[in-house]
Each structure stands twice: as structure tokens, then as C-alpha cells.
Write an enzyme that holds these catalytic residues in place. Sequence first.
Site, PDB file in Angstrom:
ATOM      1  N   GLU A 174       0.929  -1.192   0.111  1.00  0.00           N
ATOM      2  CA  GLU A 174      -0.191   0.253  -0.410  1.00  0.00           C
ATOM      3  C   GLU A 174       0.758   1.278  -0.106  1.00  0.00           C
ATOM      4  OE1 GLU A 174      -2.931   0.387  -0.378  1.00  0.00           O
ATOM      5  OE2 GLU A 174      -3.764  -1.730  -0.576  1.00  0.00           O
ATOM      6  N   CYS A 191     -12.618   2.098 -15.179  1.00  0.00           N
ATOM      7  CA  CYS A 191     -13.149   3.313 -15.526  1.00  0.00           C
ATOM      8  C   CYS A 191     -12.064   4.123 -14.976  1.00  0.00           C
ATOM      9  CB  CYS A 191     -13.777   3.508 -14.739  1.00  0.00           C
ATOM     10  SG  CYS A 191     -15.000   4.927 -14.120  1.00  0.00           S
ATOM     11  N   CYS A 242     -16.363   2.996 -21.010  1.00  0.00           N
ATOM     12  CA  CYS A 242     -18.204   2.974 -20.890  1.00  0.00           C
ATOM     13  C   CYS A 242     -18.776   1.271 -21.671  1.00  0.00           C
ATOM     14  CB  CYS A 242     -18.625   4.313 -20.484  1.00  0.00           C
ATOM     15  SG  CYS A 242     -17.999   6.037 -20.411  1.00  0.00           S
ATOM     16  N   CYS A 289     -18.183  -1.696 -19.595  1.00  0.00           N
ATOM     17  CA  CYS A 289     -18.165  -1.187 -18.297  1.00  0.00           C
ATOM     18  C   CYS A 289     -19.212  -1.724 -17.322  1.00  0.00           C
ATOM     19  CB  CYS A 289     -18.556   0.189 -17.539  1.00  0.00           C
ATOM     20  SG  CYS A 289     -18.732   0.511 -16.124  1.00  0.00           S
ATOM     21  N   CYS A 337     -24.700   3.857 -13.805  1.00  0.00           N
ATOM     22  CA  CYS A 337     -23.624   5.687 -13.891  1.00  0.00           C
ATOM     23  C   CYS A 337     -24.638   6.840 -14.014  1.00  0.00           C
ATOM     24  CB  CYS A 337     -22.183   5.010 -14.699  1.00  0.00           C
ATOM     25  SG  CYS A 337     -21.085   6.473 -14.622  1.00  0.00           S
TER      26      CYS A 337
HETATM   27  S1  SF4 Z   1     -19.752   4.065 -17.217  1.00  0.00           S
HETATM   28 FE1  SF4 Z   1     -19.172   5.336 -15.320  1.00  0.00          FE
HETATM   29  S2  SF4 Z   1     -18.374   4.022 -14.173  1.00  0.00           S
HETATM   30 FE2  SF4 Z   1     -18.901   2.997 -15.960  1.00  0.00          FE
HETATM   31  S3  SF4 Z   1     -16.556   3.665 -17.627  1.00  0.00           S
HETATM   32 FE3  SF4 Z   1     -17.669   5.027 -18.077  1.00  0.00          FE
HETATM   33  S4  SF4 Z   1     -17.062   6.548 -16.580  1.00  0.00           S
HETATM   34 FE4  SF4 Z   1     -16.611   4.744 -15.450  1.00  0.00          FE
END
Ligand code: SF4
Length: 355
Positions: A56, A211, A218, A221, A227
Site C-alpha cells: 500500500e 474506468c 463505458c 463497463c 452510472c
Molecule cells: S460507465 Fe461510468 S463507471 Fe463505467 S467506465 Fe463509464 S464513467 Fe466509468
Amino acid sequence: MAEARRPATIRSVDPAGHLIARRRAFRTRLLGWYRGAGRDLPWRRTRDPYAILVSEVMLQQTQVATVIPYYSEWLRRFPSFARLAAASESDVLHAWQGLGYYARARNLHATAKAVAGTDTGTFPDSVAQMRNLPGLGRYTANAIATFAFGKSVPIVEANIGRLLSRLSNSELPIDSAAGAKLVWNVAGALVPKHDAHTFNSALMDLGAVICGARQPKCGMCPVRQFCRGVDPARLPLKRERAATKMLTEHHRFTIESGQLLLEQSQDRWRGMWILPRLREAPSREKPLYRSEFPFTHHRITLTVYRGVPVSTAPAHSWFPLESLETLPLPSPHRRAVSYLIARDRQNLCSARAAS
Ligand code: SF4
């Protein structure tokens, strides 16, 4: 079994209310993705609080790919709090060289000494006790609590902070008190009671892999449906940074009888060895070497001149060239020393060949 509701937390993190209201579905999607796409990182194969603390601290300000070899070598060299506590500062700085931000190494060393100095010599498992150790802030203490002891506590580092800001479409600067409070509150409301360490690892990986800072993916995702990010690539917002200051620093390169003169730094790289400093650039001399490197809010130009030692300061010492590998030298100075020694050797070979 129905999960206990957390109304107070939900009210206080309104921008993420939609997310928290559906947190069970969010966790299911996130963990499903993590099972197939999570990163296999060496510090995830252990529950040893010492190894987790080392990882960490190294990961603060440094990329995962850079940290992996340092992490393995550090654990080989200092495998426990007791062994690190017994090491000299010079050995600790030497093992850290190349990672930068040497205050982290000093803090780690101080933490090891504090742990080794307790009655039991063991690391505490309560966050409150961890926070009493030198150099352990909220993030590091919570990370050890969750990854080593399996506690249900939130963590927010750069990847998670960015992810939660985008999921909430937060316009608060992430490095402001209000922005930090928001993402910590969201993380606290989302973290499950059981298997929190897996959930926290999954959040971290989603932020790192999907992200990402520059280009959020996105389209692939797994939590896209949760989101609210309108223009996520510009989030998280940050406070205006202090302007970068340009600095030029001058040093001497002095070799005599196979020995190099070095100075022990008392400030920026306290305890490490650098080329002896000059107050100003020597007039009518051309530098042998010039390079640039960043340091906090500065961009520093390092210039090095060949030197004839008129006198040496108390912080100066001569070192045989073959011993330099064992000394802690900050990267900009190690690069300069390596280059100049190689250049001298090459010049010597050329002169011999010509004679
Ligand atoms: S949808 Fe939202 S959480 Fe997913 S990659 Fe895009 S910005 Fe990030």
C-alpha cells in the site's frame, strides 16, 4: 436475509442516492465482473499485514507495474516488521531508490520500529490503533484492516475516487474536503458486511481497468446502468494546482584515484548521497551533463560540472566506484553518475587506442 438499511448514510450522500439505493444489484454486477477480470496481484495472495502495508505504501504515487519488482525484492530483503526495524536508514533508502517520494520509506521504517517496540511486536488489528502508528492515514489503515483482517471498512484511493465521482457525476473537486467526504461516504455506504476485501479489490480494479483516468471504457463497463457520469472523462474535477516552478541546480563531478566525491543530502533526499552541490554555475565552464526531472511542483534542471576539489564539507565523503551500487542515490543523480563514469571510461579507452 434482508440487509439492514443505512438511512443516515444515504441522506448524507445524495448525489449517489440512486447507486446506494441499488447497492445490492451494484455489488452483484461488480463482483461478477471481478471474478472474471480481476487482477492477480502479488499482495492479494497474502493476509500478512506487513506485506500489505508495504504494498500500500509503495502504491501511493507509483504504478502497479513499477511496484511489483520492488515489492518482491523488499520482502526478500526485509521480510518482517522486526527485520525492517533493525535495518539502517541507509539500507532502507537504498532498497527504495527509484521509487521516489522517500518520505514513504522513512515512514515505513518508523512504523516498523514502532511495531517492533510494542510489548507483543505485532501489528494491531483495530483501525484506531493503526492510526496511532507513524505515517498511517485513513486510507492505509482501512486498506490493511480490509485486506489483512477482512474488516468491513471502505477504502478510497485514486482509482476508487475517480470511479465513485463518475458514478455520482460529482462536480466537487476530489482533492477538496467536500469532494473527499462525498466519495468516502459513498464507499462507506456501498461496502458489504461480508467479504469486504473482495468488494474493495473489485472497486479498485474497475477503476483501474475500465474506468481509467484518460479514457473510461463505458461501452464495456459492467456497472454502466448505475452510472450518472455525463461527461465522465473530465471527472473527477481537481482544485487548481500551483504553477510549476522551474529551478536549475548545479553540482560537481569529482573523481580521484578511482574514488567519487559525494555529499549526503540534508534536505530533499535526506540521508541519500548526491553529487556535491555548487551555490551557482561556475563562470566560463560548460556543464558535462544536463537533465531534467520533476519534483512536487518543480521542474528541476540538473547541471553537472567537472570539479577540482578545493575543500570538502563535513557532509562530503569519497567512495570507491565499485561501492556505488550499495549506496542510496536518488535516480536523477544515479543516472548522472552512471553516464559520467561510462563517458570517462570510454574517453580513456579512446585515448589508449589512439596512443
Ligand atoms: S460507465 Fe461510468 S463507471 Fe463505467 S467506465 Fe463509464 S464513467 Fe466509468
